[in-house]
Scaffold this motif. Structure first.
Motif, mmCIF file in Angstrom:
data_model
loop_
_atom_site.group_PDB
_atom_site.id
_atom_site.type_symbol
_atom_site.label_atom_id
_atom_site.label_comp_id
_atom_site.label_asym_id
_atom_site.label_seq_id
_atom_site.Cartn_x
_atom_site.Cartn_y
_atom_site.Cartn_z
ATOM 1 N N HIS A 14 -77.706 15.807 -19.490
ATOM 2 C CA HIS A 14 -78.561 16.230 -20.684
ATOM 3 C C HIS A 14 -78.331 17.533 -21.119
ATOM 4 O O HIS A 14 -77.559 18.360 -20.775
ATOM 5 C CB HIS A 14 -79.909 16.538 -19.732
ATOM 6 C CG HIS A 14 -80.383 15.196 -19.312
ATOM 7 N ND1 HIS A 14 -81.188 14.346 -19.548
ATOM 8 C CD2 HIS A 14 -80.175 14.892 -17.780
ATOM 9 C CE1 HIS A 14 -81.408 13.292 -18.653
ATOM 10 N NE2 HIS A 14 -80.901 13.697 -17.678
ATOM 11 N N HIS A 55 -77.576 10.948 -21.265
ATOM 12 C CA HIS A 55 -78.798 10.434 -21.613
ATOM 13 C C HIS A 55 -79.173 9.239 -22.331
ATOM 14 O O HIS A 55 -80.123 8.387 -22.458
ATOM 15 C CB HIS A 55 -79.771 11.695 -21.859
ATOM 16 C CG HIS A 55 -81.310 11.385 -21.320
ATOM 17 N ND1 HIS A 55 -82.276 12.165 -21.783
ATOM 18 C CD2 HIS A 55 -81.857 10.309 -20.901
ATOM 19 C CE1 HIS A 55 -83.446 11.746 -21.643
ATOM 20 N NE2 HIS A 55 -83.362 10.556 -20.890
ATOM 21 N N CYS A 64 -80.307 13.479 -26.821
ATOM 22 C CA CYS A 64 -79.791 13.976 -25.600
ATOM 23 C C CYS A 64 -78.452 13.248 -25.110
ATOM 24 O O CYS A 64 -78.758 12.033 -25.023
ATOM 25 C CB CYS A 64 -80.869 13.842 -24.531
ATOM 26 S SG CYS A 64 -80.252 14.894 -23.134
HETATM 27 ZN ZN LIG Z 1 -81.842 14.334 -21.637
#
Ligand SMILES: [Zn+2]
Length: 148
Positions: free
Chosen positions: A27, A123, A131
């Motif tokens: 992330h 992500h 992300c």
């Molecule tokens: Zn994330």
């Protein structure tokens, strides 16, 4: 391997219901590590990660034995370790952030027997999101693979 410093969060579920860890989810914070600290410390945010890296600091919020709330998907939360990186859409992670992340991912891949090329995932592979943004995931995968 640097040792993480613990920061508080209530946003996790105890245990993993027996689900083995087989993914690392990468992330970016869209902010600094201090912003992640504040978000995860707020019970109303309902989000957390296992680790956060930035500004020369390395924080842990949730034990790897427990389920952090980072992937936006319960099944993925249960099977994964989430790592947050200090970065913004116009600011890539620092060299120090990359090195700590790579060290951490090497240890996790060794401990759980993960293939960095297929089991360290963005992500965005889990849910529709920008992300991890400016994080160069392939750089992390390749650096980890070279050390296993
Ligand atoms: Zn994330």
């Amino acid at each position: 391997m640097p040792t993480p410093i613990w920061r508080t969060t209530e946003n996790y579920t105890a245990g993993r219901e027996g689900t083995p860890v087989d993914r690392i989810v990468i992330h970016y914070i869209v902010g600094t590590l201090a912003a992640a600290d504040a978000t995860f410390a707020d019970p109303a945010s309902q989000v957390s990660a296992h680790y956060g890296i930035g500004e020369g600091n390395f924080h842990q919020y949730v034990s790897e034995l427990n389920t952090a709330w980072h992937a936006g998907n319960w099944a993925m939360n249960q099977r994964s370790i989430g790592i947050e990186h200090s970065a913004d859409p116009d600011r890539a992670p620092s060299e120090s952030t990359y090195q700590t992340s790579i060290d951490l991912c090497v240890r996790i891949c060794q401990e759980y027997g993960l293939n960095p090329q297929t089991q360290i995932i963005p992500h965005s592979a889990v849910v529709a999101t920008a992300c991890p943004g400016t994080v160069n995931l392939q750089r992390i995968r390749d650096a980890v693979a070279a050390r296993l």
